[in-house]
Structure formats: C-alpha cells, structure tokens
Design a protein around this motif. Structure first.
Motif, PDB file in Angstrom:
ATOM      1  N   LEU A 185       0.824  -1.204   0.000  1.00  0.00           N
ATOM      2  CA  LEU A 185       0.000   0.000   0.000  1.00  0.00           C
ATOM      3  C   LEU A 185       0.859   1.255   0.000  1.00  0.00           C
ATOM      4  O   LEU A 185       0.506   2.277  -0.588  1.00  0.00           O
ATOM      5  N   GLY A 186       2.031   1.178   0.634  1.00  0.00           N
ATOM      6  CA  GLY A 186       2.932   2.314   0.638  1.00  0.00           C
ATOM      7  C   GLY A 186       3.434   2.668  -0.742  1.00  0.00           C
ATOM      8  O   GLY A 186       3.694   3.854  -1.031  1.00  0.00           O
ATOM      9  N   ASP A 187       3.563   1.676  -1.623  1.00  0.00           N
ATOM     10  CA  ASP A 187       4.024   1.931  -2.990  1.00  0.00           C
ATOM     11  C   ASP A 187       3.038   2.786  -3.779  1.00  0.00           C
ATOM     12  O   ASP A 187       3.411   3.395  -4.793  1.00  0.00           O
ATOM     13  N   LEU A 188       1.777   2.822  -3.353  1.00  0.00           N
ATOM     14  CA  LEU A 188       0.774   3.572  -4.110  1.00  0.00           C
ATOM     15  C   LEU A 188       1.072   5.068  -4.142  1.00  0.00           C
ATOM     16  O   LEU A 188       0.587   5.780  -5.021  1.00  0.00           O
ATOM     17  N   THR A 189       1.874   5.557  -3.200  1.00  0.00           N
ATOM     18  CA  THR A 189       2.182   6.987  -3.184  1.00  0.00           C
ATOM     19  C   THR A 189       2.990   7.406  -4.407  1.00  0.00           C
ATOM     20  O   THR A 189       3.020   8.591  -4.751  1.00  0.00           O
ATOM     21  N   SER A 190       3.630   6.463  -5.064  1.00  0.00           N
ATOM     22  CA  SER A 190       4.409   6.797  -6.262  1.00  0.00           C
ATOM     23  C   SER A 190       3.622   6.539  -7.542  1.00  0.00           C
ATOM     24  O   SER A 190       4.178   6.615  -8.636  1.00  0.00           O
ATOM     25  N   HIS A 191       2.340   6.234  -7.408  1.00  0.00           N
ATOM     26  CA  HIS A 191       1.487   5.986  -8.573  1.00  0.00           C
ATOM     27  C   HIS A 191       0.401   7.053  -8.674  1.00  0.00           C
ATOM     28  O   HIS A 191       0.080   7.733  -7.684  1.00  0.00           O
ATOM     29  N   CYS A 192      -0.159   7.190  -9.870  1.00  0.00           N
ATOM     30  CA  CYS A 192      -1.293   8.086 -10.068  1.00  0.00           C
ATOM     31  C   CYS A 192      -2.543   7.366  -9.577  1.00  0.00           C
ATOM     32  O   CYS A 192      -2.984   6.372 -10.171  1.00  0.00           O
ATOM     33  N   MET A 193      -3.120   7.867  -8.493  1.00  0.00           N
ATOM     34  CA  MET A 193      -4.329   7.285  -7.942  1.00  0.00           C
ATOM     35  C   MET A 193      -5.552   8.015  -8.502  1.00  0.00           C
ATOM     36  O   MET A 193      -5.547   9.236  -8.663  1.00  0.00           O
ATOM     37  N   ILE A 194      -6.592   7.251  -8.786  1.00  0.00           N
ATOM     38  CA  ILE A 194      -7.844   7.788  -9.313  1.00  0.00           C
ATOM     39  C   ILE A 194      -8.841   7.870  -8.159  1.00  0.00           C
ATOM     40  O   ILE A 194      -9.102   6.870  -7.480  1.00  0.00           O
ATOM     41  N   GLY A 195      -9.386   9.073  -7.917  1.00  0.00           N
ATOM     42  CA  GLY A 195     -10.294   9.198  -6.781  1.00  0.00           C
ATOM     43  C   GLY A 195     -11.142  10.452  -6.826  1.00  0.00           C
ATOM     44  O   GLY A 195     -11.323  11.068  -7.872  1.00  0.00           O
ATOM     45  N   PHE A 196     -11.639  10.829  -5.648  1.00  0.00           N
ATOM     46  CA  PHE A 196     -12.654  11.867  -5.571  1.00  0.00           C
ATOM     47  C   PHE A 196     -12.053  13.258  -5.741  1.00  0.00           C
ATOM     48  O   PHE A 196     -10.862  13.495  -5.522  1.00  0.00           O
ATOM     49  N   ASP A 197     -12.939  14.189  -6.100  1.00  0.00           N
ATOM     50  CA  ASP A 197     -12.561  15.594  -6.227  1.00  0.00           C
ATOM     51  C   ASP A 197     -13.081  16.369  -5.015  1.00  0.00           C
ATOM     52  O   ASP A 197     -12.326  16.759  -4.147  1.00  0.00           O
ATOM     53  N   ARG A 198     -14.408  16.555  -4.943  1.00  0.00           N
ATOM     54  CA  ARG A 198     -14.990  17.305  -3.829  1.00  0.00           C
ATOM     55  C   ARG A 198     -15.936  16.478  -2.969  1.00  0.00           C
ATOM     56  O   ARG A 198     -16.284  16.885  -1.862  1.00  0.00           O
ATOM     57  N   ASP A 199     -16.360  15.340  -3.471  1.00  0.00           N
ATOM     58  CA  ASP A 199     -17.319  14.498  -2.756  1.00  0.00           C
ATOM     59  C   ASP A 199     -16.620  13.202  -2.358  1.00  0.00           C
ATOM     60  O   ASP A 199     -16.339  12.354  -3.194  1.00  0.00           O
ATOM     61  N   ASN A 200     -16.345  13.048  -1.073  1.00  0.00           N
ATOM     62  CA  ASN A 200     -15.627  11.856  -0.607  1.00  0.00           C
ATOM     63  C   ASN A 200     -16.542  10.789  -0.036  1.00  0.00           C
ATOM     64  O   ASN A 200     -16.102   9.860   0.633  1.00  0.00           O
ATOM     65  N   SER A 201     -17.856  10.906  -0.305  1.00  0.00           N
ATOM     66  CA  SER A 201     -18.817   9.986   0.315  1.00  0.00           C
ATOM     67  C   SER A 201     -18.549   8.535  -0.060  1.00  0.00           C
ATOM     68  O   SER A 201     -18.675   7.633   0.775  1.00  0.00           O
ATOM     69  N   SER A 202     -18.181   8.267  -1.321  1.00  0.00           N
ATOM     70  CA  SER A 202     -17.952   6.879  -1.725  1.00  0.00           C
ATOM     71  C   SER A 202     -16.731   6.291  -1.041  1.00  0.00           C
ATOM     72  O   SER A 202     -16.669   5.088  -0.770  1.00  0.00           O
ATOM     73  N   PHE A 203     -15.746   7.109  -0.716  1.00  0.00           N
ATOM     74  CA  PHE A 203     -14.531   6.601  -0.091  1.00  0.00           C
ATOM     75  C   PHE A 203     -14.690   6.394   1.407  1.00  0.00           C
ATOM     76  O   PHE A 203     -13.915   5.654   2.015  1.00  0.00           O
ATOM     77  N   ARG A 204     -15.687   7.046   2.002  1.00  0.00           N
ATOM     78  CA  ARG A 204     -15.879   6.852   3.435  1.00  0.00           C
ATOM     79  C   ARG A 204     -16.282   5.426   3.758  1.00  0.00           C
ATOM     80  O   ARG A 204     -16.100   4.963   4.878  1.00  0.00           O
ATOM     81  N   SER A 205     -16.823   4.699   2.765  1.00  0.00           N
ATOM     82  CA  SER A 205     -17.230   3.310   2.992  1.00  0.00           C
ATOM     83  C   SER A 205     -16.081   2.333   2.825  1.00  0.00           C
ATOM     84  O   SER A 205     -16.271   1.127   2.963  1.00  0.00           O
ATOM     85  N   ALA A 206     -14.863   2.834   2.555  1.00  0.00           N
ATOM     86  CA  ALA A 206     -13.722   1.953   2.312  1.00  0.00           C
ATOM     87  C   ALA A 206     -13.015   1.528   3.592  1.00  0.00           C
ATOM     88  O   ALA A 206     -11.941   0.933   3.537  1.00  0.00           O
ATOM     89  N   GLY A 207     -13.592   1.833   4.744  1.00  0.00           N
ATOM     90  CA  GLY A 207     -13.037   1.347   6.003  1.00  0.00           C
ATOM     91  C   GLY A 207     -11.729   2.021   6.369  1.00  0.00           C
ATOM     92  O   GLY A 207     -11.507   3.200   6.104  1.00  0.00           O
TER      93      GLY A 207
END
Length: 299
Positions: A185-207
């Motif tokens: 998971l630490g390696d992900l910091t060197s990758h382009c991650m795809i995620g939210f802009d202003r609405d983080n509601s979907s990511f709040r369910s990721a535990g």
C-alpha cells in the motif's frame, strides 16, 4: 403580481431549465423543441409577473425570484410524475410505467442487460431509469424502485438485501507495464491514484483504508464514478472498481488483491403501497433475481 395561475407544463419546463441552465438542454430532456421551451418560460414569467432567468453567453442564470420558487416547484414535481405513472396502467396490468433509480455505475454497467431481459418478457411496461448517486426519497415517490448501496432507513418501505459487491484496486495492464506494479500500500504513493474531487462519500465506505485519504492523494480527481472507470480503462492510474464489473474487462489487472478490498451492500427497495401494483412487483422481483446473479458473478 401574478396575472393567472401557472400551468404544470410551464412549471415542469421551469424545473428543467433551472437544472440544465439552457433552453436546448431542457428541450432535450423534455422531448420538446427549444422554441416551445422558450415560450413556456416567457409565459410563466408573464403569469407570475417575475423575471426568472437572466441571459448570458454562458446560458441562463436563475434570478433570486427563481431560486426562491425552485424548491416549491421541485416539491410538486415528484408527486405529479408519480401520478402520471399510476395513471399509465391499471394496478393489475402488465403495462404502464415503472421508474427505477440507481447510481451511475450500477445504472450503466449492471442494469442494462437485466432491464433488457425484463422488457423482452413484458414489452407493455415502460421502464424509466433515473441515474443519481443521491438517495432518492421513495416516500415522496421520486421513484418506484431503488437500487441502493446502503441499508435503507426510511419507514414504509419494502427492502430486500441482495448481497455485497466487493471492490478492489485495479490498473490497466499497459499502465502497469509502464510504471510497474505496486507491492505494498505504501508503494501507491508513487502511482497516479484515481479518486474523488470534492465528494468523498464513496470513499468513506472503504473502512480503514479511507482514513488516510485526502483529495491530495489522487493524481486524477473526479466525483463521477463512470468517469473514474473510464480513466481506469484508459490506463491513467490505479483506482477502485467492483470486482464483477472489472471481471468483464480483461485489460484491467487486480492490484494488491490481498492488501485492499471492501464490500458495498446492495439493497432493492420499493414503497410498501406499491406491493399490489403488478408491474412494479414484476420488475422488483426481476431486478432482485438479476442483481443476485450479478453479486454471485453469474451476470
């Protein structure tokens, strides 16, 4: 001062123009011509004695009077649409309209083949599909049937838990060939991650995984799930995807499958007053079977 009460066609047009910000967009949504939409707005302004929109090169901007009027007209829209659906067919008939609401990703990637099979069996039933990531209010009859990714909490609803859809991280095989595969998971910091802009509601369910995520985590930011999936398929970076959707796309490769995954519950919901309406019950049961097959990887 109002000259006459506005009619429903004018009010419905007002709602769509306010939502879209243009006459042409509202015309497409309503199935009308642009001049007709313009006449509706002109007639409504004359009836109310108010200016509702200001024109500019960027489109139509609601005036303060329009902003004050809009919530009241919106409150009228859902019951009026529900009345139209009820009037479109007798309760015991295999005809009429049924309105289904679902998230963008479920509505575009999961429901179409399920709905196609239903239409083949019941061609007299018109299906209306409303895509939104908001939780539509079934008590107000915004829709007849809803596919939800959270447990419903409203009273007066018939709810069936379908199961849970697992979400994992994926990347396009070409992206991994260029940038390498993360080993932790630490390696992900060197990758382009795809995620939210202003609405983080979907990511709040990721535990627990979501606790360290901020907007700055992502190299590609968008609040539309379909755009995130398109970016993933284009090889833009690493992002989350439902496993049963990713399975259909051989170009996507699971990333860190043992280190990251979570599940979203899938619920099917309708208002209890619609249990005796045959066309709604038929579609509810068909969706339940189709979504169960999807969850189990058979659809």
């Amino acid at each position: 001062m109002a000259q006459r009460p506005p009619n429903w066609d004018e009010l419905r047009t007002f709602v769509e123009v306010a939502r879209d910000g243009s006459l042409s967009g509202a015309a497409r949504r309503l199935g009308l011509t642009q001049p007709t939409v313009g006449r509706h707005i002109d007639a409504l302004e004359a009836a109310l004695g108010l200016t509702l929109f200001t024109r500019s090169p960027r489109g139509l901007t609601p005036t303060p009077a329009a902003l004050a009027l809009e919530p009241h007209v919106e409150a009228m829209a859902a019951p009026a649409a529900a009345l139209g659906r009820v009037a479109s067919g007798e309760a015991a008939a295999d005809r009429g309209a049924v309105r289904v609401t679902a998230s963008d990703i479920i509505g575009c990637e999961v429901l179409p083949p399920i709905l196609a099979a239903f239409h083949a069996e019941h061609p007299g039933i018109v299906i209306e599909l409303a895509l939104t990531n908001r939780t539509e209010d079934l008590a107000r009859r915004d829709a007849d049937v809803a596919v939800r990714m959270v447990r419903p909490t409203q009273s007066g609803l018939v709810a069936r838990r379908i199961g849970a859809s697992r979400i994992a991280l994926y990347a396009h095989r070409d992206y991994l060939a260029r940038f390498g595969e993360p080993r932790s998971l630490g390696d992900l910091t060197s990758h382009c991650m795809i995620g939210f802009d202003r609405d983080n509601s979907s990511f709040r369910s990721a535990g627990d995984f979501a606790h360290g995520l901020t907007r700055e985590t992502f190299g590609f930011r968008c609040d539309n799930d379909l755009a995130q999936l398109a970016a993933l398929r284009a090889g833009l970076g690493v992002g989350g995807c439902q496993e049963n959707i990713a399975r259909r796309m051989p170009e996507l490769v699971a990333v860190l499958p043992n280190a990251f995954h979570y599940a979203l519950e899938v619920w099917l919901v309708m208002h209890e007053d619609l249990k005796a309406t045959r066309r709604v019950r038929l579609l509810f049961d068909h969706l339940a079977a189709g979504l169960t097959n999807y969850i189990k990887g058979r659809g």
